[in-house]
Design an enzyme around this catalytic site. Sequence first.
Site, PDB file in Angstrom:
ATOM      1  N   ARG A  60      35.984  15.354  35.394  1.00  0.00           N
ATOM      2  CA  ARG A  60      35.256  14.206  35.946  1.00  0.00           C
ATOM      3  C   ARG A  60      35.925  12.897  35.578  1.00  0.00           C
ATOM      4  NH1 ARG A  60      30.134  11.873  34.167  1.00  0.00           N
ATOM      5  NH2 ARG A  60      29.667  13.715  32.949  1.00  0.00           N
ATOM      6  N   TYR A  61      36.513  12.843  34.381  1.00  0.00           N
ATOM      7  CA  TYR A  61      37.244  11.652  33.944  1.00  0.00           C
ATOM      8  C   TYR A  61      38.727  12.006  34.045  1.00  0.00           C
ATOM      9  CZ  TYR A  61      32.693  10.617  31.884  1.00  0.00           C
ATOM     10  OH  TYR A  61      31.357  10.409  31.696  1.00  0.00           O
ATOM     11  N   ARG A  64      40.379  13.302  30.620  1.00  0.00           N
ATOM     12  CA  ARG A  64      39.792  14.350  29.792  1.00  0.00           C
ATOM     13  C   ARG A  64      38.978  15.312  30.652  1.00  0.00           C
ATOM     14  NH1 ARG A  64      37.268   9.478  29.529  1.00  0.00           N
ATOM     15  NH2 ARG A  64      35.151   9.246  28.694  1.00  0.00           N
ATOM     16  N   CYS A  73      24.366  30.803  24.026  1.00  0.00           N
ATOM     17  CA  CYS A  73      24.129  30.025  22.805  1.00  0.00           C
ATOM     18  C   CYS A  73      23.368  30.908  21.825  1.00  0.00           C
ATOM     19  CB  CYS A  73      23.310  28.788  23.118  1.00  0.00           C
ATOM     20  SG  CYS A  73      24.105  27.714  24.326  1.00  0.00           S
ATOM     21  N   CYS A  77      18.219  25.249  23.614  1.00  0.00           N
ATOM     22  CA  CYS A  77      17.503  23.983  23.441  1.00  0.00           C
ATOM     23  C   CYS A  77      16.756  23.686  24.731  1.00  0.00           C
ATOM     24  CB  CYS A  77      18.492  22.848  23.185  1.00  0.00           C
ATOM     25  SG  CYS A  77      19.762  23.262  21.985  1.00  0.00           S
ATOM     26  N   CYS A  80      18.287  21.233  27.141  1.00  0.00           N
ATOM     27  CA  CYS A  80      19.670  21.472  27.571  1.00  0.00           C
ATOM     28  C   CYS A  80      19.969  20.767  28.900  1.00  0.00           C
ATOM     29  CB  CYS A  80      19.937  22.959  27.734  1.00  0.00           C
ATOM     30  SG  CYS A  80      21.646  23.301  28.184  1.00  0.00           S
ATOM     31  N   ARG A  82      22.656  21.268  30.691  1.00  0.00           N
ATOM     32  CA  ARG A  82      23.502  22.076  31.572  1.00  0.00           C
ATOM     33  C   ARG A  82      22.754  23.327  32.033  1.00  0.00           C
ATOM     34  NH1 ARG A  82      28.678  21.811  28.931  1.00  0.00           N
ATOM     35  NH2 ARG A  82      29.225  19.943  30.101  1.00  0.00           N
ATOM     36  N   ASP A 244      19.292  13.295  30.187  1.00  0.00           N
ATOM     37  CA  ASP A 244      19.696  13.394  31.593  1.00  0.00           C
ATOM     38  C   ASP A 244      18.510  13.826  32.451  1.00  0.00           C
ATOM     39  OD1 ASP A 244      22.419  12.763  31.124  1.00  0.00           O
ATOM     40  OD2 ASP A 244      22.754  14.801  30.386  1.00  0.00           O
ATOM     41  N   ASP A 281      24.463   9.125  30.670  1.00  0.00           N
ATOM     42  CA  ASP A 281      25.378   9.766  31.612  1.00  0.00           C
ATOM     43  C   ASP A 281      24.714   9.593  32.977  1.00  0.00           C
ATOM     44  OD1 ASP A 281      27.604  11.183  32.433  1.00  0.00           O
ATOM     45  OD2 ASP A 281      27.413  12.676  30.848  1.00  0.00           O
ATOM     46  N   LYS A 288      29.610   8.202  32.047  1.00  0.00           N
ATOM     47  CA  LYS A 288      28.901   7.661  30.888  1.00  0.00           C
ATOM     48  C   LYS A 288      29.021   6.138  30.811  1.00  0.00           C
ATOM     49  CE  LYS A 288      29.479  11.722  27.909  1.00  0.00           C
ATOM     50  NZ  LYS A 288      30.400  12.553  28.706  1.00  0.00           N
TER      51      LYS A 288
HETATM   52  C1  LIG Z   1      31.051  13.483  28.145  1.00  0.00           C
HETATM   53  C2  LIG Z   1      32.150  14.158  28.836  1.00  0.00           C
HETATM   54  C3  LIG Z   1      33.464  14.065  28.368  1.00  0.00           C
HETATM   55  C4  LIG Z   1      33.824  13.305  27.104  1.00  0.00           C
HETATM   56  O1  LIG Z   1      33.511  11.966  27.173  1.00  0.00           O
HETATM   57  P1  LIG Z   1      33.751  11.003  25.908  1.00  0.00           P
HETATM   58  O2  LIG Z   1      33.081   9.741  26.328  1.00  0.00           O
HETATM   59  O3  LIG Z   1      35.217  10.871  25.735  1.00  0.00           O
HETATM   60  O4  LIG Z   1      33.109  11.652  24.721  1.00  0.00           O
HETATM   61  C5  LIG Z   1      34.450  14.690  29.094  1.00  0.00           C
HETATM   62  N1  LIG Z   1      34.178  15.395  30.214  1.00  0.00           N
HETATM   63  C6  LIG Z   1      32.925  15.506  30.684  1.00  0.00           C
HETATM   64  C7  LIG Z   1      32.691  16.269  31.941  1.00  0.00           C
HETATM   65  C8  LIG Z   1      31.865  14.911  30.015  1.00  0.00           C
HETATM   66  O5  LIG Z   1      30.610  15.056  30.467  1.00  0.00           O
HETATM   67  S1  SF4 Z   2      22.222  21.922  24.572  1.00  0.00           S
HETATM   68 FE1  SF4 Z   2      22.380  23.681  25.994  1.00  0.00          FE
HETATM   69  S2  SF4 Z   2      24.507  24.372  25.811  1.00  0.00           S
HETATM   70 FE2  SF4 Z   2      24.073  23.059  23.998  1.00  0.00          FE
HETATM   71  S3  SF4 Z   2      23.394  24.520  22.395  1.00  0.00           S
HETATM   72 FE3  SF4 Z   2      21.561  23.748  23.414  1.00  0.00          FE
HETATM   73  S4  SF4 Z   2      21.141  25.303  25.018  1.00  0.00           S
HETATM   74 FE4  SF4 Z   2      23.253  25.596  24.347  1.00  0.00          FE
END
Ligand SMILES: *Cc1c(COP(=O)(O)O)cnc(C)c1O
Ligand code: SF4
Length: 318
Positions: A60-61, A64, A73, A77, A80, A82, A244, A281, A288
């Site tokens: 996405r960035y 990175r 996991c 959580c 979560c 995701r 989120d 985010d 972010k």
């Molecule tokens: C948060 C995130 C990162 C890392 O972002 P930083 O601001 O450098 O910590 C990289 N990739 C994705 C997809 C993210 O959600």
């Molecule tokens: S936030 Fe989601 S991916 Fe991270 S440890 Fe908790 S359940 Fe697992």
Amino acid sequence: MGDGENTLPILVSEHIMPLLGIDAIRRQFVPSAKENEDTVGTLDPLEEASNSHEKRLIHRYHNRAAFLVTDRCFAYCRHCFRRRFTGKLIGEAGEEEIQSAAAYLREHKEIKEVLLTGGDMFTLSDSHLDRLLSILKSECPDIIFRLCTRAVATCPERFTPSLFEVIRKNQTGAPFYLMTQFNHPAELTRESIKAVEGFLDLGIPAFNQTVLLNGVNDNAETQIELANSLLRNRIKPYYLFQGDLVKGTRHLRVPIERGLEIEKEMRKELSGLGMPQYTIDLPEGGGKVILTHDYMLGKEDGTYVFSTPDGGIRHYPG
Ligand SMILES: *Cc1c(COP(=O)(O)O)cnc(C)c1O
Ligand code: SF4
């Protein structure tokens, strides 16, 4: 009840079990019926799926990326972010998926850092982790890999000498960084601190990401205690995340307005080292953005006007 699509497995680890008497811990791991009443969010507010190269590599960035090592996991959580992926019986990345991710990273020289995440990478066996790290390190020696894990909090017994031996022998090329998620001071148990120390002893710096959660840590006092405990244990508070807009998590979110108040209080009491960045985010994959109480009030006749943290006024030429 809900339509089932926003389900997340219920799983609490042995280490967390005795902590469930603490409200702030129980709310993170024991589901509420409110999860199924949430119709506001979506399952993928960050639009990670559409930014994915294959299903596991999110780019996405430009500089990175995140590699979703597994969907599993040790404990799930309820907050979560995701949920579209976590605990969906997708399993661990196989040899071919790791190789193809490595090939993508090699072709995209602009990628300097990769987050190894999921799910939790440390649910992998020692031998599978060794395979993962050795492939990534041999193919991409210049990439900084972030080892992202909640397991130091949920399953510290996973961090055995043989696991640290796997990490140690793969410490070639660019450094590893440890990224933890502690949300409440009670999670910093003796065992969890010891697990993080295993990384620190290998020279791997530790950073923490906290999620701002209703009824868990939505007050300055708790956040300040958490940040100071982290710092005492050589873990730098890195981000404090606004929740989120993930379906099923509305009851755990804190209004931004309240978050900004907490941030302001925290900044008064914490050192620069102890202060995390309050971050959102943005929906629809916006990325972010830092949130902070705004001390710059404006510009008058070419001069900036500031409020001091104590509420005073100061001027600075533009
Ligand atoms: C948060 C995130 C990162 C890392 O972002 P930083 O601001 O450098 O910590 C990289 N990739 C994705 C997809 C993210 O959600
Ligand atoms: S936030 Fe989601 S991916 Fe991270 S440890 Fe908790 S359940 Fe697992």
